[in-house]
Design a protein around this motif. Structure first.
Motif, PDB file in Angstrom:
ATOM      1  N   UNK A  42       0.829  -1.201   0.000  1.00 46.56           N
ATOM      2  CA  UNK A  42       0.000   0.000   0.000  1.00 46.56           C
ATOM      3  C   UNK A  42       0.868   1.257   0.000  1.00 46.56           C
ATOM      4  N   UNK A  43       1.972   1.228   0.717  1.00 48.60           N
ATOM      5  CA  UNK A  43       2.884   2.366   0.746  1.00 48.60           C
ATOM      6  C   UNK A  43       3.457   2.645  -0.639  1.00 48.60           C
ATOM      7  N   UNK A  44       3.833   1.592  -1.345  1.00 54.47           N
ATOM      8  CA  UNK A  44       4.368   1.750  -2.699  1.00 54.47           C
ATOM      9  C   UNK A  44       3.333   2.387  -3.619  1.00 54.47           C
ATOM     10  N   UNK A  45       2.105   1.887  -3.556  1.00 56.49           N
ATOM     11  CA  UNK A  45       1.035   2.450  -4.381  1.00 56.49           C
ATOM     12  C   UNK A  45       0.766   3.907  -4.010  1.00 56.49           C
ATOM     13  N   UNK A  46       0.748   4.178  -2.717  1.00 52.66           N
ATOM     14  CA  UNK A  46       0.479   5.530  -2.223  1.00 52.66           C
ATOM     15  C   UNK A  46       1.574   6.501  -2.690  1.00 52.66           C
TER      16      UNK A  46
END
Length: 126
Positions: A42-46
């Protein structure tokens, strides 16, 4: 360019904000459930979406107000999760020390160590 980047370059600012909003909801849900293994994805996508939003110069502050609130909320949850992990690590270290033995001080202030016998286990009786 990755597939995700290719998809994001064709999105409108509002669709990027909506996607970020959804990711923040997923991140909150994962944090609340303690599913920390999902946080990295999720951090990567964010980060990818935020980078795209940073390239858009015409965003109004009001457009980002809702997601900013969610970012702050999730950061507090993440900080709490990290504090909990540190607390567990400290407690486990204390338990390992106790398992090795007990150090006490007598009335004269001399330290005495009492070792534990390894291999002993407690037996639960019904």
């Amino acid at each position: 360019m990755t597939d995700l980047n290719a998809q994001l370059t064709h999105q409108t600012p509002q669709s990027l904000i909506d996607e970020l909003d959804e990711i923040l909801d997923q991140e909150r849900s994962a944090l609340v459930r303690g599913e920390l293994n999902q946080i990295q994805e999720l951090l990567t996508r964010k980060e990818t979406i935020i980078a795209q939003l940073n390239e858009i110069g015409t965003l109004e502050r009001a457009d980002l107000a809702q997601v900013q609130t969610k970012v702050s909320r999730n950061q507090e949850l993440l900080n709490s999760a990290m504090e909990g992990i540190r607390s567990v690590a400290t407690r486990m270290a204390e338990l390992r020390r106790v398992k090795k033995g007990l150090d006490v001080y007598d009335r004269a202030g001399r330290k005495e160590s009492y070792g534990t016998i390894t291999g002993q286990r407690l037996e639960k009786r019904s």
